[in-house]
Scaffold this motif. Structure first.
Motif, mmCIF file in Angstrom:
data_model
loop_
_atom_site.group_PDB
_atom_site.id
_atom_site.type_symbol
_atom_site.label_atom_id
_atom_site.label_comp_id
_atom_site.label_asym_id
_atom_site.label_seq_id
_atom_site.Cartn_x
_atom_site.Cartn_y
_atom_site.Cartn_z
ATOM 1 N N LEU B 212 0.724 -1.148 0.045
ATOM 2 C CA LEU B 212 0.080 0.039 -0.038
ATOM 3 C C LEU B 212 0.881 0.978 -0.054
ATOM 4 O O LEU B 212 1.784 1.113 0.706
ATOM 5 N N ILE B 213 0.366 2.370 -0.804
ATOM 6 C CA ILE B 213 1.317 3.386 -1.046
ATOM 7 C C ILE B 213 0.450 4.636 -0.389
ATOM 8 O O ILE B 213 -0.569 4.805 -0.909
ATOM 9 N N LEU B 214 1.141 5.186 0.402
ATOM 10 C CA LEU B 214 0.437 6.432 1.235
ATOM 11 C C LEU B 214 1.196 7.835 0.722
ATOM 12 O O LEU B 214 2.444 7.810 0.967
ATOM 13 N N LEU B 215 0.625 8.946 0.365
ATOM 14 C CA LEU B 215 1.359 9.822 -0.377
ATOM 15 C C LEU B 215 0.610 11.310 0.362
ATOM 16 O O LEU B 215 -0.535 11.270 0.517
ATOM 17 N N TYR B 216 1.781 12.338 0.855
ATOM 18 C CA TYR B 216 1.153 13.466 1.010
ATOM 19 C C TYR B 216 1.721 14.479 0.002
ATOM 20 O O TYR B 216 2.847 14.510 -0.143
ATOM 21 N N ILE B 239 -3.068 3.242 -3.999
ATOM 22 C CA ILE B 239 -2.500 4.330 -3.690
ATOM 23 C C ILE B 239 -3.432 5.155 -3.108
ATOM 24 O O ILE B 239 -4.545 5.596 -3.522
ATOM 25 N N LEU B 240 -3.071 5.864 -1.638
ATOM 26 C CA LEU B 240 -4.015 6.607 -0.981
ATOM 27 C C LEU B 240 -3.196 7.898 -0.722
ATOM 28 O O LEU B 240 -2.128 8.020 -0.672
ATOM 29 N N ALA B 241 -3.909 9.071 -1.222
ATOM 30 C CA ALA B 241 -3.158 10.362 -1.289
ATOM 31 C C ALA B 241 -3.975 11.440 -0.495
ATOM 32 O O ALA B 241 -5.252 11.600 -0.361
ATOM 33 N N LEU B 242 -3.030 12.250 0.335
ATOM 34 C CA LEU B 242 -3.694 13.446 0.927
ATOM 35 C C LEU B 242 -2.973 14.544 -0.056
ATOM 36 O O LEU B 242 -1.838 14.489 -0.058
ATOM 37 N N LYS B 243 -4.094 15.451 -0.870
ATOM 38 C CA LYS B 243 -3.475 16.739 -1.665
ATOM 39 C C LYS B 243 -3.811 17.659 -0.816
ATOM 40 O O LYS B 243 -5.049 17.924 -0.885
ATOM 41 N N ALA B 270 -9.723 15.144 -11.106
ATOM 42 C CA ALA B 270 -9.749 14.478 -12.155
ATOM 43 C C ALA B 270 -8.871 13.469 -12.440
ATOM 44 O O ALA B 270 -9.109 12.320 -12.704
ATOM 45 N N LEU B 271 -7.454 13.807 -12.081
ATOM 46 C CA LEU B 271 -6.377 12.853 -11.919
ATOM 47 C C LEU B 271 -6.699 11.836 -11.006
ATOM 48 O O LEU B 271 -6.449 10.617 -11.670
ATOM 49 N N PHE B 272 -7.116 11.676 -9.874
ATOM 50 C CA PHE B 272 -7.169 10.668 -8.879
ATOM 51 C C PHE B 272 -8.378 9.959 -9.451
ATOM 52 O O PHE B 272 -8.400 8.891 -9.547
ATOM 53 N N GLU B 273 -9.278 10.703 -9.997
ATOM 54 C CA GLU B 273 -10.651 9.843 -10.285
ATOM 55 C C GLU B 273 -10.181 8.805 -11.599
ATOM 56 O O GLU B 273 -10.545 7.638 -11.584
ATOM 57 N N ARG B 279 -8.362 9.338 -2.448
ATOM 58 C CA ARG B 279 -8.242 10.517 -1.688
ATOM 59 C C ARG B 279 -8.648 10.548 -0.397
ATOM 60 O O ARG B 279 -9.517 10.329 0.022
ATOM 61 N N ALA B 280 -7.492 11.101 0.685
ATOM 62 C CA ALA B 280 -7.951 11.401 2.109
ATOM 63 C C ALA B 280 -7.859 12.750 2.262
ATOM 64 O O ALA B 280 -7.236 13.345 1.402
ATOM 65 N N ASN B 281 -8.914 13.233 3.073
ATOM 66 C CA ASN B 281 -9.179 14.834 3.371
ATOM 67 C C ASN B 281 -7.901 15.250 4.414
ATOM 68 O O ASN B 281 -7.746 16.489 4.388
#
Lengths: 706, 706
Positions: B212-216, B239-243, B270-273, B279-281
């Motif tokens: 699992l990949i987490l990104l900030y 991939i789970l990201a907080l932008k 759009a990119l994430f979708e 996406r995490a908030n």
């Protein structure tokens, strides 16, 4: 006369009936809590089989206690409760806390038992919390009563917490303790057979130990009694509520759990909006927001500044601030210049003020002080991310010291720290609420700002309009006598006309020649509609033609419409010819009677878009003029009524007045079960509104008058 | 060939250049972390003024180290970085982690320095993380490298965490540790002058330690390079990201902070979708969700059951489950009967299963087991509220044991407990993620379900349509040669026609007689529009009349329109007469060129309602057929296209094809800066769409071709 709840909250003496010698039993825990929290009065254990409990002499029954007793906490099995209560009444005990469960929450048998219990309490003029509750706390230094079975002793503070769920009670007390949140009073309401939520709220209004009321609600007992009380209390003390069972699935659970029919969420939402009760969505939010209210002043505006020692967290905080509807403050040139001269070159002296990683207590102190002094700043969020130099207590100290010098709210985030970390404790001990993440801090500020705006908002007045009530009564009574549950087309329009609604020129006709004549009289363009008792929503059947401009078009549409509807099995014997009003915008306005909340008004823009997007606002009656205006402004598509793309603004005042007239109508006629004015055309500002179509339903006779 | 990142993550030996003898300095912390986490290779402190550090012999420069060195961690002041890197290159060091700050993040001077640094790294064929970062971790048991200045040592696990914010890095590591979340790799990217986010993601795709990949993320370097890689990787590993920087205010902060122009959030969304990145908030959400992914299997459906020992929390959980888009499971009769026979009468054997307050480990075990076995259940949320009998470890044990027997995800909430409470630890140690509140648990399940649905979803194919490209090229080139940035009315329609769009019959005319003739030819009803170069949005000027049914009406409107627009200063020399197509629904379709994300397509329903409510969907090009269909279905008002109130469904397939044709057009012609097809009429299913009006803008020549 003293409030009857005084004996509940501040008794001189307490009997614990069902006190137990076995640790971990509820009867032991309650006695233990009272002693451990050092109740200032006398405690009498009551247990027929024990000589002493917790080293205190025990009595076989309350009647055996030689001294007067003011409050009894009852933890005996449900089969013995009635006898104990009877004895308590005989003894002259004023107040009861009935912990025992097995009453209305378990079904019809329990409900009967609860009714008997209520009767006894009333007979002896006592006051009772419960049954099926987890107890009551009063942290007042002259009382110090923890009459709960929670193993956690409370901290003293200015928050009163009322909960309908006993199960959540212990969790709530643990959370409060973990977060350093102090309570003034705590009540687990249980089945609320006697003392109700609104009675408690009225009591807390006058309680000088309580500055803030937190509620966990699963079901409103009497929302219509709650409304006027809450509307008054919230203007003095904030009420913050978590209402669960808000979704369908949750509601089914609520119904089976508490034995109460939980109202649909729109009713709750309307009630909270109209009474200024702030809503939390989770227990975490309840505490996040509660902590800020209990520790900090209210913000006088929406402009929030951020002081941070890390760029990333600063960005996250800005996202959060905008996300909750607050605004990023724009620091004055003076503040920026002051900061620029005193912080490192790589640091940022604009909002978010980034003091960079090596920021020490001194840098934090001067930045927090300068930003709070800035007249462009209404509130401050201070962030600290773990620096290499771990001197978080000094940083915390400089933050709260600078915060204390101002009357603006300051909240903080010590990112990545636990609740027990020394910097966090230092801040919370000095009334700066601290959150794990900036989102919670932003949410708390937003709630405080919403409350400040509520305090400033005009609640308006209840207007009564002169109407033709007698004529209206005649219309309704005719239908009732004819055992109809629906008013005829023209009756509905006429009833609305009696209450001051304008109606588009309309003629009900039997055939084409009459329709032609009606159209000439009204003037083209006209709308043309087939009328049939089984066609409730005309557009669903394509039974409406708009914008007919010539007699030829009328003839054509009459022919095609008759043929088509006949094929679908409708023989049309009546037609409606109406003025086709150009330039109006379609809205919908109506009322639905809710079993729990009573008449509920609804307003929205018309058309399928808004229906699909569900953009409507609900409000409870009665409606003040200010409520009505906010209702119209409450739809998401309100900009359309203000005029977009160069269009003139619509008659919003006219819509608001119509809602008040509708409120008056449905209050005057409780027989009305539903009103559906759709479309209700609104014209340019000053030019009013017109009803095009209306449907009014009456309560079936067998259900009787309310 | 081995991946060049191997030397970064799994070096045999490490030099810490700038290692310090003073505790609490970064140069000390890094060395300390490497030793404390027991790096399996050799570590060489480098410091010109120290003989030994941490009892290890130190060297004045890397060139003085007698053995080969694979990786250098650089913490010297920025002025010395270039020299150190040159020496490292000479020494044959393969990889660098540059902690030092003072590069592109501080302005133009720093940017120059960073460019030189990049040049040196490239010259020596090295790989570099940073500068301005907080380091790299690899927990692999054969490596055990903690090359960060975080005082927190990581737990080993299956999550790789990449962060663009160094400041958040320490907080992230602390959070992970507090929650018992184990990491496989951790990289603080810093300014990402060499190793980029997408290179790391590609590496992690093949890393068998990482599930699992987490990104900030604060800013995408090259979103268009990220897209195809992420789209591939996410089909194997989530991939789970907080932008952050998602709001305007946050974006301004991002721009000033990272020196990067952060894209507007629609591009990110759009990119994430399109790539399936979740996406995490908030950071809390990132961990809430990450923990569930790392510990539990994915749910095969949306039906969630709740097992609780308190009614209130059960209701809250149901609210939360519905709130995140999951469904309450309806237990089978078999399960209900099984439970009813084994739990107390007052308990509830339906969802939410309420085991009541005195539930012990045994009751939990049998309920969890039975509910998980139920084929109507896809996932389980177990709640425990503090009981009087505090045996939380036993309860926790029975929960994880029952959970282990099944392949359905189980998450839990120990309400009111802290993260370190023994029951929570017991569960987390046995891979059942535990949350303070049910909302977080529900959110985690929903994210896992979304990912499972993404795995199952068809990504579609990139279609190419046969078009008249040559003719289209001629139209665009004519405009470019004439130095126009806007196509003429008829050119725009023609260009779209070349790419397969249908256009409503349209005639451009000079005067009324021509208009009359055009209307006769097209056939009434017609639309009539004034054309003027300064009138961009015709409806804003009231320059459009629809549904003209007779020549008389045409004459009237021509007169009044001419007069009114003349008064407003527009002399109208051209008019457009168009077929007025009844029965179509108005949509809008277009493209805007984003500096960062490239051509961004937009789709929505037309009309002011939708504009005010902002109901549009954005997507990046190129678009697969499945992307296009999801785009159309993505608007909130999509039910209108499906047909409401008995209306026939619209030609959704036609709209989706149009979006792909538009995608092809803007990919073929990078000169096009914006396309606005508004309204784009869609007819009944199978009957296609028609362009009514189109506006096409070209990039000004001076900005050049992209």
């Amino acid at each position: 006369m003293a409030n009857r709840l005084e004996s509940l909250f501040s008794p001189e003496s307490i009997a614990v009936v069902g006190a137990s010698r076995s640790e971990r039993k509820v009867g032991w825990e309650i006695l233990h809590s009272l002693l451990a929290y050092r109740f200032r009065g006398r405690v009498y254990p009551v247990n027929p089989r024990a000589g002493s409990i917790h080293s205190i002499r025990a009595y076989p029954s309350v009647l055996d206690i030689p001294d007067p007793v003011e409050l009894a906490v009852i933890v005996v099995p449900s089969a013995h409760v009635l006898q104990v209560v009877e004895e308590a009444g005989t003894k002259g005990i004023r107040a009861l806390i009935v912990i025992t469960s097995g009453f209305s929450e378990v079904g019809p048998k329990g409900r009967q038992l609860e009714e008997k219990l209520e009767g006894l309490v009333r007979k002896h003029g006592m006051v009772m919390v419960g049954p099926n509750c987890m107890g009551v706390i009063n942290t007042h230094s002259r009382v110090q009563m923890d009459a709960t079975f929670s193993p956690i002793l409370p901290l003293r503070g200015n928050i009163a917490f009322m909960t309908q769920s006993g199960a959540l009670g212990v969790a709530i007390l643990q959370q409060a303790r973990n977060r350093g949140v102090g309570l003034s009073k705590f009540v687990s309401l249980g089945n609320a057979a006697d003392v109700s939520l609104h009675e408690l709220i009225e009591y807390l209004e006058g309680d000088d130990q309580t500055d803030l009321i937190l509620l966990y609600i699963e079901s409103f007992g009497q929302p219509r009694e709650f409304m006027p009380i809450a509307r008054r209390v919230t203007k003095g003390k904030p009420i913050l509520a978590l209402k669960s069972g808000r979704t369908e699935a949750g509601r089914r659970a609520a119904a089976s759990h508490t034995g109460a029919l939980a109202g649909p969420d729109v009713g709750t939402q309307a009630l909270f909006e109209q009474t200024g009760v702030l809503r939390a969505n989770t227990i975490a939010e309840l505490f996040d927001i509660g902590a800020a209210f209990s520790m900090q002043p209210l913000p006088q505006g929406r402009r929030v500044a951020v002081v941070t020692n890390g760029g990333g967290p600063g960005i996250m905080a800005m996202d959060a601030i905008v996300g909750v509807g607050m605004e990023p403050a724009v620091l004055s040139d003076k503040t920026t210049a002051y900061l620029r001269a005193r912080i490192p070159e790589e640091a940022s002296p604009v909002n978010p003020v980034d003091l960079i990683a090596d920021a020490d207590a001194k840098r934090y102190g001067l930045a927090v002080g300068a930003v709070l002094k800035d007249p462009n700043v209404d509130a401050l969020l201070v962030i600290s991310v773990p620096p290499i130099v771990e001197d978080e207590v000094a940083v915390a100290r400089s933050i709260w010291r600078a915060a204390k010098k101002q009357s603006k709210p300051v909240v903080s985030t010590f990112l990545g720290r636990g609740e027990q970390s020394p910097g966090v404790t230092e801040l919370v001990d000095h009334s700066v609420p601290t959150y794990l993440f900036p989102e919670s801090a932003a949410r708390a500020l937003a709630a405080m700002r919403r409350y400040q705006e509520y305090l400033e908002r005009d609640e308006g007045t209840y207007r009564r309009f002169r109407v033709r009530r007698k004529r209206a009564r005649a219309i309704v009574e005719t239908a009732v006598q004819e055992r109809r549950t629906r008013l005829h087309e023209m009756e509905a329009l006429e009833l609305l006309r009696c209450y001051g609604f304008r109606i588009v020129r309309s003629r009900l006709v039997d055939n084409l020649p009459e329709a032609q004549a009606a159209a000439e009289e009204i003037g083209y363009p006209v709308a043309f509609k087939a009328v049939h008792p089984e066609i409730l929503h005309k557009t669903d059947y394509g039974a409406v033609v708009l914008d007919i401009r010539t007699r030829q078009e009328l003839d054509d549409h009459h022919r095609t419409l008759s043929l088509r509807l006949e094929k679908e099995g409708f023989e049309i014997k009546e037609w409606m010819v109406q003025e086709y009003a150009r330039g109006g915008k379609e809205t919908i306005m109506g009322m639905n009677l809710d079993e729990k909340f009573g008449p509920m008004l609804v307003f929205g823009l018309g058309g399928i878009y808004v229906e699909v997007l569900n953009d409507v606002v609900f409000r409870l009656t009665p409606l003040t003029d200010a409520d009505a205006l906010r209702m119209v402004r409450g739809i998401r598509s309100y900009p359309i009524l203000e005029g977009v793309r160069g269009e003139p603004p619509s008659d919003v005042a006219g819509l608001a007045e119509s809602l008040q007239r509708l409120s008056q109508l449905v209050q005057d006629f409780p027989e009305i079960e539903a009103v559906d004015i759709n479309p209700y055309l609104v014209f340019e500002k000053g030019k009013g509104c017109k009803v095009v179509d209306a449907r009014i339903l009456l309560t079936p006779l067998e259900r009787g008058a309310r």
